[in-house]
Scaffold this motif. Structure first.
Motif, PDB file in Angstrom:
ATOM      1  N   VAL A 199     -44.867 -34.937 -46.938  1.00  0.00           N
ATOM      2  CA  VAL A 199     -43.921 -34.582 -45.877  1.00  0.00           C
ATOM      3  C   VAL A 199     -44.069 -33.120 -45.500  1.00  0.00           C
ATOM      4  CG1 VAL A 199     -41.473 -34.485 -45.245  1.00  0.00           C
ATOM      5  CG2 VAL A 199     -42.310 -36.309 -46.739  1.00  0.00           C
ATOM      6  N   ASP A 200     -44.216 -32.274 -46.501  1.00  0.00           N
ATOM      7  CA  ASP A 200     -44.350 -30.835 -46.273  1.00  0.00           C
ATOM      8  C   ASP A 200     -44.979 -30.223 -47.510  1.00  0.00           C
ATOM      9  OD1 ASP A 200     -44.224 -28.412 -45.015  1.00  0.00           O
ATOM     10  OD2 ASP A 200     -42.035 -28.344 -44.840  1.00  0.00           O
ATOM     11  N   MET A 201     -45.640 -29.097 -47.333  1.00  0.00           N
ATOM     12  CA  MET A 201     -46.210 -28.413 -48.489  1.00  0.00           C
ATOM     13  C   MET A 201     -46.478 -26.954 -48.164  1.00  0.00           C
ATOM     14  SD  MET A 201     -50.217 -29.604 -48.807  1.00  0.00           S
ATOM     15  CE  MET A 201     -50.497 -28.488 -50.203  1.00  0.00           C
ATOM     16  N   THR A 202     -46.587 -26.168 -49.226  1.00  0.00           N
ATOM     17  CA  THR A 202     -46.974 -24.769 -49.071  1.00  0.00           C
ATOM     18  C   THR A 202     -47.787 -24.369 -50.284  1.00  0.00           C
ATOM     19  OG1 THR A 202     -46.183 -22.519 -48.612  1.00  0.00           O
ATOM     20  CG2 THR A 202     -44.899 -23.801 -50.189  1.00  0.00           C
TER      21      THR A 202
ATOM     22  N   GLY B 269     -37.552 -25.511 -57.099  1.00  0.00           N
ATOM     23  CA  GLY B 269     -38.922 -25.055 -57.307  1.00  0.00           C
ATOM     24  C   GLY B 269     -39.296 -23.852 -56.477  1.00  0.00           C
ATOM     25  N   ASN B 270     -38.396 -23.398 -55.606  1.00  0.00           N
ATOM     26  CA  ASN B 270     -38.690 -22.221 -54.777  1.00  0.00           C
ATOM     27  C   ASN B 270     -38.713 -20.958 -55.634  1.00  0.00           C
ATOM     28  OD1 ASN B 270     -38.859 -23.778 -52.480  1.00  0.00           O
ATOM     29  ND2 ASN B 270     -36.730 -23.401 -51.859  1.00  0.00           N
ATOM     30  N   VAL B 271     -39.603 -20.056 -55.287  1.00  0.00           N
ATOM     31  CA  VAL B 271     -39.817 -18.825 -56.064  1.00  0.00           C
ATOM     32  C   VAL B 271     -39.490 -17.622 -55.198  1.00  0.00           C
ATOM     33  CG1 VAL B 271     -41.516 -17.409 -57.263  1.00  0.00           C
ATOM     34  CG2 VAL B 271     -41.598 -19.905 -57.498  1.00  0.00           C
ATOM     35  N   ARG B 272     -38.580 -16.804 -55.710  1.00  0.00           N
ATOM     36  CA  ARG B 272     -38.187 -15.583 -55.001  1.00  0.00           C
ATOM     37  C   ARG B 272     -38.038 -14.451 -56.016  1.00  0.00           C
ATOM     38  NH1 ARG B 272     -32.851 -13.920 -53.790  1.00  0.00           N
ATOM     39  NH2 ARG B 272     -32.126 -15.950 -54.563  1.00  0.00           N
ATOM     40  N   ASN B 273     -38.722 -13.362 -55.777  1.00  0.00           N
ATOM     41  CA  ASN B 273     -38.671 -12.171 -56.643  1.00  0.00           C
ATOM     42  C   ASN B 273     -39.213 -12.437 -58.049  1.00  0.00           C
ATOM     43  OD1 ASN B 273     -37.526 -10.451 -54.687  1.00  0.00           O
ATOM     44  ND2 ASN B 273     -35.471 -11.157 -55.176  1.00  0.00           N
ATOM     45  N   SER B 274     -40.352 -13.091 -58.119  1.00  0.00           N
ATOM     46  CA  SER B 274     -41.042 -13.243 -59.398  1.00  0.00           C
ATOM     47  C   SER B 274     -42.093 -12.153 -59.516  1.00  0.00           C
ATOM     48  CB  SER B 274     -41.697 -14.615 -59.502  1.00  0.00           C
ATOM     49  OG  SER B 274     -42.515 -14.691 -60.661  1.00  0.00           O
ATOM     50  N   VAL B 275     -42.311 -11.678 -60.740  1.00  0.00           N
ATOM     51  CA  VAL B 275     -43.314 -10.630 -60.945  1.00  0.00           C
ATOM     52  C   VAL B 275     -44.664 -11.200 -61.359  1.00  0.00           C
ATOM     53  CG1 VAL B 275     -41.588  -8.890 -61.522  1.00  0.00           C
ATOM     54  CG2 VAL B 275     -42.579 -10.285 -63.345  1.00  0.00           C
ATOM     55  N   ASN B 276     -44.728 -12.499 -61.648  1.00  0.00           N
ATOM     56  CA  ASN B 276     -46.011 -13.088 -62.032  1.00  0.00           C
ATOM     57  C   ASN B 276     -46.372 -14.352 -61.243  1.00  0.00           C
ATOM     58  OD1 ASN B 276     -43.956 -14.580 -63.308  1.00  0.00           O
ATOM     59  ND2 ASN B 276     -45.281 -15.151 -65.019  1.00  0.00           N
ATOM     60  N   PHE B 277     -45.470 -14.830 -60.403  1.00  0.00           N
ATOM     61  CA  PHE B 277     -45.723 -15.950 -59.489  1.00  0.00           C
ATOM     62  C   PHE B 277     -45.666 -15.410 -58.059  1.00  0.00           C
ATOM     63  CE2 PHE B 277     -45.546 -18.711 -62.900  1.00  0.00           C
ATOM     64  CZ  PHE B 277     -45.283 -20.052 -62.621  1.00  0.00           C
ATOM     65  N   PRO B 278     -46.381 -16.032 -57.131  1.00  0.00           N
ATOM     66  CA  PRO B 278     -46.211 -15.643 -55.727  1.00  0.00           C
ATOM     67  C   PRO B 278     -44.883 -16.150 -55.183  1.00  0.00           C
ATOM     68  CG  PRO B 278     -47.666 -17.534 -55.878  1.00  0.00           C
ATOM     69  CD  PRO B 278     -47.389 -17.110 -57.300  1.00  0.00           C
ATOM     70  N   ASP B 279     -44.284 -15.417 -54.265  1.00  0.00           N
ATOM     71  CA  ASP B 279     -43.108 -15.928 -53.567  1.00  0.00           C
ATOM     72  C   ASP B 279     -43.526 -17.155 -52.756  1.00  0.00           C
ATOM     73  OD1 ASP B 279     -41.512 -13.990 -54.606  1.00  0.00           O
ATOM     74  OD2 ASP B 279     -40.966 -13.073 -52.697  1.00  0.00           O
ATOM     75  N   ALA B 280     -42.780 -18.246 -52.903  1.00  0.00           N
ATOM     76  CA  ALA B 280     -43.105 -19.479 -52.173  1.00  0.00           C
ATOM     77  C   ALA B 280     -41.847 -20.318 -52.045  1.00  0.00           C
ATOM     78  CB  ALA B 280     -44.187 -20.270 -52.913  1.00  0.00           C
ATOM     79  N   SER B 281     -41.629 -20.869 -50.858  1.00  0.00           N
ATOM     80  CA  SER B 281     -40.437 -21.692 -50.689  1.00  0.00           C
ATOM     81  C   SER B 281     -40.624 -22.698 -49.563  1.00  0.00           C
ATOM     82  CB  SER B 281     -39.206 -20.822 -50.401  1.00  0.00           C
ATOM     83  OG  SER B 281     -39.348 -20.147 -49.176  1.00  0.00           O
ATOM     84  N   LEU B 282     -39.935 -23.830 -49.721  1.00  0.00           N
ATOM     85  CA  LEU B 282     -39.800 -24.851 -48.692  1.00  0.00           C
ATOM     86  C   LEU B 282     -38.336 -25.269 -48.666  1.00  0.00           C
ATOM     87  CD1 LEU B 282     -42.746 -27.394 -49.185  1.00  0.00           C
ATOM     88  CD2 LEU B 282     -42.437 -25.812 -47.283  1.00  0.00           C
ATOM     89  N   PRO B 283     -37.778 -25.487 -47.498  1.00  0.00           N
ATOM     90  CA  PRO B 283     -36.408 -26.021 -47.460  1.00  0.00           C
ATOM     91  C   PRO B 283     -36.366 -27.347 -48.221  1.00  0.00           C
ATOM     92  CG  PRO B 283     -37.115 -25.309 -45.276  1.00  0.00           C
ATOM     93  CD  PRO B 283     -38.328 -25.259 -46.147  1.00  0.00           C
ATOM     94  N   TYR B 284     -35.400 -27.492 -49.105  1.00  0.00           N
ATOM     95  CA  TYR B 284     -35.333 -28.704 -49.918  1.00  0.00           C
ATOM     96  C   TYR B 284     -34.523 -29.766 -49.192  1.00  0.00           C
ATOM     97  CZ  TYR B 284     -34.898 -31.716 -54.008  1.00  0.00           C
ATOM     98  OH  TYR B 284     -34.973 -32.784 -54.867  1.00  0.00           O
TER      99      TYR B 284
ATOM    100  N   ILE C  51     -46.239 -26.172 -53.619  1.00  0.00           N
ATOM    101  CA  ILE C  51     -45.058 -27.034 -53.549  1.00  0.00           C
ATOM    102  C   ILE C  51     -45.367 -28.163 -52.575  1.00  0.00           C
ATOM    103  CG2 ILE C  51     -42.597 -27.167 -53.013  1.00  0.00           C
ATOM    104  CD1 ILE C  51     -42.430 -24.150 -53.380  1.00  0.00           C
ATOM    105  N   ILE C  52     -45.131 -29.416 -53.000  1.00  0.00           N
ATOM    106  CA  ILE C  52     -45.413 -30.580 -52.162  1.00  0.00           C
ATOM    107  C   ILE C  52     -44.195 -31.494 -52.146  1.00  0.00           C
ATOM    108  CG2 ILE C  52     -46.935 -32.537 -51.761  1.00  0.00           C
ATOM    109  CD1 ILE C  52     -49.063 -31.171 -53.418  1.00  0.00           C
ATOM    110  N   ASP C  53     -43.725 -31.831 -50.945  1.00  0.00           N
ATOM    111  CA  ASP C  53     -42.666 -32.833 -50.785  1.00  0.00           C
ATOM    112  C   ASP C  53     -43.309 -34.160 -50.402  1.00  0.00           C
ATOM    113  OD1 ASP C  53     -40.700 -31.076 -51.426  1.00  0.00           O
ATOM    114  OD2 ASP C  53     -39.968 -30.768 -49.392  1.00  0.00           O
ATOM    115  N   LEU C  54     -42.865 -35.240 -51.058  1.00  0.00           N
ATOM    116  CA  LEU C  54     -43.517 -36.536 -50.924  1.00  0.00           C
ATOM    117  C   LEU C  54     -42.545 -37.605 -50.435  1.00  0.00           C
ATOM    118  CD1 LEU C  54     -45.317 -36.446 -54.387  1.00  0.00           C
ATOM    119  CD2 LEU C  54     -46.333 -35.887 -52.175  1.00  0.00           C
TER     120      LEU C  54
END
Length: 394
Positions: free
Chosen positions: A348-351, A301-316, A362-365
């Protein structure tokens, strides 16, 4: 991923990219319900998007062939590969800069007309070469508009070839600023660049604000006989205005990688058949980068180099993960977390990251919850006003 994830290539894609999709993936050019597509120049504007489509990977930088508004509306991230073809384009820009200055394009075309002249060819060459006397680039000034992955490389290499370089980019990133030579003179007003340079190389994206950036008004501020190189997008230069500038000598040469009916008929225009990124290495780099971006998104679910989504990531870390693409409106995150809390699950974690009118969470549960209750939670998240799409990654 328990089931095979289907990747559909819409163009011929380098095997080095496709081979990255290994266990858990299937490459199927005929798939009617793919999970993701990977493409180069395929025109998606008239394409009906299957309900299964979760992501699009563009093996290249430009995304004019993809309907971004439709993708955003459906919650489908579009990935591109900025910088993957930068060296290929840079090499062709520098090659064309030198070749045009030395009149090589015209000279080579003229030499072809000597076919059939037999033993007279050497004599004809010595007589005819005088019409192709060129100029050296050493000591001349190059203006680079746009100091991104390609522009910065062009600027740095031109310095190494003995040119003075002036750069203009009001939005230069910190990373590119570090990579740019200190010897590049940066200006904050594009008019300063126009009046000082002998050559201009343009490296900016085509957006409404840059369409026709080089036009009659701009040409009027330049030195006479300036050479202009366009390896970014044809529409950055106004065709009618540059045709007139070439005729009156304001512009000495126009080298474009985007031929059209008008450029092919222009005096002193050199039309290259869109070869900027056409190298084996570039195609491989773009395909590999697009594949890696798609796999990262599909698997984590991590996003890197998208032109229409924000970059967002959490260690999985293997926790059940929920991702949500939604409108960027107040209280959206609190509504999402409230539903999670009501399901007796711990975060557990979110961004949360935003991009223009939209945001991505992104939400880890963790916690005990049945499959039925988990699906019910996702249904309640989908029902939140302003929610566009959710995904569950386990």
């Amino acid at each position: 991923m328990s089931n095979k994830t289907i990747i559909k290539p819409l163009n011929a894609i380098s095997d080095k990219g496709l081979n990255l999709f290994k266990e858990g993936y299937t490459i199927d050019e005929q798939a009617e319900q793919p999970d993701a597509v990977i493409l180069r120049s395929y025109n998606m504007h008239d394409m009906t998007f299957p309900a299964s489509l979760k992501a699009i990977g563009r093996a290249g930088a430009g995304v004019n062939n993809i309907p971004l508004d439709v993708c955003t509306e459906k919650g489908i991230p579009v990935f591109n590969t900025p910088g993957a073809n930068a060296n290929a384009v840079k090499e062709l820009v520098i090659t064309s800069l030198i070749a045009a200055s030395r009149q090589m394009f015209d000279g080579v075309a003229w030499a072809k007309t000597l076919i059939g002249q037999g033993d007279d060819i050497p004599k004809l060459v010595e007589t005819g070469k005088k019409q192709f006397v060129g100029k050296e680039i050493q000591g001349k000034t190059l203006g680079v508009i746009g100091l991104g992955a390609i522009g910065a490389r062009v600027a740095n290499d031109a310095l190494e070839l003995g040119m003075d370089v002036i750069g203009y980019d009001p939005f230069i990133s910190v990373d590119m600023a570090w990579k740019l030579s200190r010897s590049v003179k940066r200006v904050h007003n594009i008019d300063e660049l126009f009046k000082e340079v002998d050559y201009i190389s343009i490296h900016v994206p085509l957006i409404p604000e840059t369409k026709g950036l080089l036009n009659k008004e701009a040409f009027g501020k330049m030195k006479d006989n300036v050479y202009i190189l366009n390896f970014s997008r044809g529409e950055l230069v106004n065709d009618d205005d540059i045709a007139m500038a070439l005729e009156d000598g304001t512009v000495g040469k126009y080298i474009t990688d985007f031929p059209n009916k008008k450029t092919l008929e222009m005096t002193n225009a050199i039309s290259i058949p869109h070869l900027g990124a056409s190298s084996e290495e570039s195609e491989e780099n773009c395909a590999m980068m697009a594949a890696e971006e798609l796999m990262e998104y599909l698997e984590t679910g991590n996003v890197r180099n998208s032109v229409n989504f924000p970059d967002a990531s959490l260690p999985y870390q293997g926790h059940p993960r929920v991702t949500a693409f939604h409108q960027n409106v107040p209280k959206m995150v609190s509504k999402i977390t409230a539903e999670v809390s009501d399901a007796n699950l711990n975060i557990v974690d979110m961004t949360n990251r935003s991009y223009k009118d939209h945001a991505y969470t992104i939400i880890d549960l963790e916690g005990d919850i049945s499959e039925t209750d988990f699906n019910a939670l996702v249904g309640r998240l989908d029902a939140i006003e302003g929610m566009i799409t959710t995904r569950v990654i386990k």
